[in-house]
Write a protein that holds these residues in place. Structure first.
Motif, short mmCIF file in Angstrom:
data_model
loop_
_atom_site.label_atom_id
_atom_site.label_comp_id
_atom_site.label_asym_id
_atom_site.label_seq_id
_atom_site.Cartn_x
_atom_site.Cartn_y
_atom_site.Cartn_z
N SER A 9 0.95 -1.09 -0.15
CA SER A 9 0.00 -0.01 -0.04
C SER A 9 0.74 1.23 0.06
O SER A 9 0.28 2.49 -0.02
N GLY A 10 2.25 1.04 0.08
CA GLY A 10 3.03 2.19 0.29
C GLY A 10 4.38 2.46 -0.41
O GLY A 10 4.33 2.15 -1.48
N ASP A 11 5.36 2.61 0.35
CA ASP A 11 6.66 2.73 -0.21
C ASP A 11 7.22 1.40 -1.02
O ASP A 11 8.03 1.69 -1.87
N GLY A 12 7.01 0.52 -0.34
CA GLY A 12 7.40 -0.62 -0.92
C GLY A 12 8.77 -1.12 -0.61
O GLY A 12 9.49 -1.95 -1.61
N SER A 13 9.37 -0.53 0.25
CA SER A 13 10.67 -0.78 0.69
C SER A 13 11.03 -2.46 0.88
O SER A 13 11.68 -2.85 0.44
N ASN A 14 10.10 -2.95 1.71
CA ASN A 14 10.18 -4.28 1.88
C ASN A 14 9.96 -5.26 0.72
O ASN A 14 10.78 -6.21 0.29
N PHE A 15 9.10 -4.83 -0.28
CA PHE A 15 8.83 -5.43 -1.62
C PHE A 15 10.10 -5.25 -2.34
O PHE A 15 10.39 -6.36 -2.89
N LEU A 81 2.50 -10.35 2.56
CA LEU A 81 2.05 -8.75 2.91
C LEU A 81 3.32 -7.88 3.44
O LEU A 81 4.05 -8.39 4.35
N ALA A 82 3.36 -6.60 2.66
CA ALA A 82 4.52 -5.82 2.86
C ALA A 82 4.03 -4.43 2.88
O ALA A 82 4.08 -3.70 1.98
N GLY A 83 3.50 -3.96 4.19
CA GLY A 83 2.81 -2.75 4.23
C GLY A 83 1.56 -2.40 3.59
O GLY A 83 1.00 -1.60 3.34
N TYR A 84 0.74 -3.64 3.38
CA TYR A 84 -0.62 -3.63 3.00
C TYR A 84 -1.59 -3.34 4.09
O TYR A 84 -1.47 -4.05 5.13
N ASN A 102 3.19 -11.93 7.11
CA ASN A 102 3.11 -10.47 7.16
C ASN A 102 4.29 -10.03 7.99
O ASN A 102 4.85 -11.03 8.76
N ILE A 103 4.79 -8.75 7.99
CA ILE A 103 5.83 -8.02 8.79
C ILE A 103 5.05 -6.96 9.48
O ILE A 103 4.42 -6.25 8.94
N HIS A 104 5.70 -7.09 10.73
CA HIS A 104 4.95 -5.99 11.48
C HIS A 104 6.23 -5.26 12.20
O HIS A 104 7.04 -6.04 12.69
N PRO A 105 6.23 -3.83 12.40
CA PRO A 105 7.43 -3.17 12.75
C PRO A 105 7.52 -2.94 14.25
O PRO A 105 7.88 -1.87 14.79
N ALA A 106 7.27 -4.15 15.01
CA ALA A 106 7.25 -4.16 16.58
C ALA A 106 7.39 -5.56 16.95
O ALA A 106 7.36 -6.47 16.08
N VAL A 170 14.21 0.12 12.58
CA VAL A 170 13.49 -1.19 12.37
C VAL A 170 13.47 -1.58 11.07
O VAL A 170 13.54 -2.51 10.75
N LEU A 171 13.03 -0.52 10.16
CA LEU A 171 12.84 -0.87 8.81
C LEU A 171 14.25 -1.42 7.89
O LEU A 171 14.01 -2.49 7.33
N GLU A 172 15.41 -1.17 8.38
CA GLU A 172 16.85 -1.64 7.82
C GLU A 172 16.50 -3.21 8.31
O GLU A 172 16.82 -4.07 7.66
N GLN A 173 16.42 -3.44 9.55
CA GLN A 173 16.23 -4.87 9.87
C GLN A 173 15.11 -5.54 9.17
O GLN A 173 15.28 -6.85 9.06
N GLU A 174 14.09 -5.05 9.02
CA GLU A 174 13.05 -5.70 8.40
C GLU A 174 13.35 -6.18 6.89
O GLU A 174 12.89 -7.28 6.67
N HIS A 175 14.11 -5.54 6.42
CA HIS A 175 14.35 -5.87 4.96
C HIS A 175 15.34 -6.96 5.08
O HIS A 175 15.21 -8.06 4.20
C1 GRF Z 1 6.78 -1.83 7.33
O1 GRF Z 1 7.33 -1.06 8.42
C2 GRF Z 1 6.15 -3.03 7.61
O2 GRF Z 1 6.77 -3.52 8.74
C3 GRF Z 1 4.70 -2.30 8.00
O3 GRF Z 1 4.48 -1.56 6.87
C4 GRF Z 1 5.58 -0.89 6.81
C5 GRF Z 1 5.75 -0.97 5.08
O4 GRF Z 1 6.98 -0.42 4.72
N1 GRF Z 1 3.75 -3.69 7.86
P1 GRF Z 1 7.22 -0.53 3.13
O5 GRF Z 1 6.25 -0.09 2.40
O6 GRF Z 1 7.90 -1.82 2.87
O7 GRF Z 1 8.57 0.56 3.06
#
Ligand code: GRF
Length: 215
Positions: A9-15, A81-84, A102-106, A170-175
């Motif tokens: 739904s957003g920036d898509g950095s995880n995508f 799911l990556a920011g959906y 799904n990934i959650h930032p906490a 957190v986002l850096e580690q998410e990737h």
């Molecule tokens: C991430 O922080 C993810 O954990 C959450 O939404 C954010 C999506 O960021 N569910 P991005 O669109 O992947 O940059």
């Protein structure tokens, strides 16, 4: 080779991190479909740039059954799911058991559930006085941020943190985490022997832990 549908739904950095891992051969898979509720978001633009098929959902005229059909037609194995920001319809959850991440930032189960998205998550972590935060990858069920945890990564909360600085850490580690877990999923390295997901072998990234029993 497994076929992935990314939900964004957003920036898509995880995508983008996952797609890069696919291109690098770290993930034995292909991104076959991108599902988005925001057809103009940066993540959707990235999909267009890379000629990845887009499926807008939810939009007028689309039903959960039409989404299931699109996933079936695309021979999709796993939903990522990556920011959906929308709820995945229960019909889809039922059609893809143990196949939606799904990934959650906490560090779930804390700071998750309805209303905990984006900046709000990090604001709540800072307001709580927690010394650690992190990210959680979990399987998806019919409730927000609720299905069984696969892996978590921790980051420290620094005294001078703002929601933005904490989110970036957190986002850096998410990737790193998400790419590794999706890679494990695609190579069949998540076992459910006791009814909960386990990575076999466990990931070897620093900071990784799984302290909590799955929900
Ligand atoms: C991430 O922080 C993810 O954990 C959450 O939404 C954010 C999506 O960021 N569910 P991005 O669109 O992947 O940059």
């Amino acid at each position: 080779m497994k076929r992935l549908a990314l939900f964004v739904s957003g920036d898509g950095s995880n995508f983008r991190a996952i797609h890069q891992a696919v291109l690098d051969g770290v993930i034995d898979g292909v991104v076959g479909l991108v599902v988005t509720d925001k057809i103009e978001c940066p993540a959707a633009a990235y999909a267009r740039e890379h000629a990845i098929e887009l499926y807008p959902y939810p939009v007028a005229g689309q039903t959960p059954a039409s989404l299931v059909k699109a996933l079936n037609d695309g021979a999709i194995d796993f939903l990522i799911l990556a920011g959906y920001l929308k709820m995945v319809p229960v019909e889809v959850v039922r059609a893809y058991p143990r196949k939606i991440l799904n990934i959650h930032p906490a560090l779930l189960p804390d700071f998750g559930g309805p209303g905990f998205y984006g900046r709000r998550v990090h604001e709540a972590v800072l307001a709580s006085g927690a010394e650690m935060s992190g990210a959680t990858v979990h399987f998806v069920d019919a409730q927000y941020d609720h299905g069984p945890t696969v892996a978590q990564v921790t980051v420290p909360v620094e005294p001078e943190d703002t929601p933005a600085t904490l989110a970036a850490r957190v986002l850096e580690q998410e990737h790193r985490l998400y790419s590794q877990v999706v890679a494990a999923l695609c190579r069949g390295a998540i076992d459910w022997e006791d009814g909960t997901p386990h990575l076999e072998p466990p990931l070897t990234l620093p900071n990784l832990y799984k302290t909590r029993d799955p929900l």
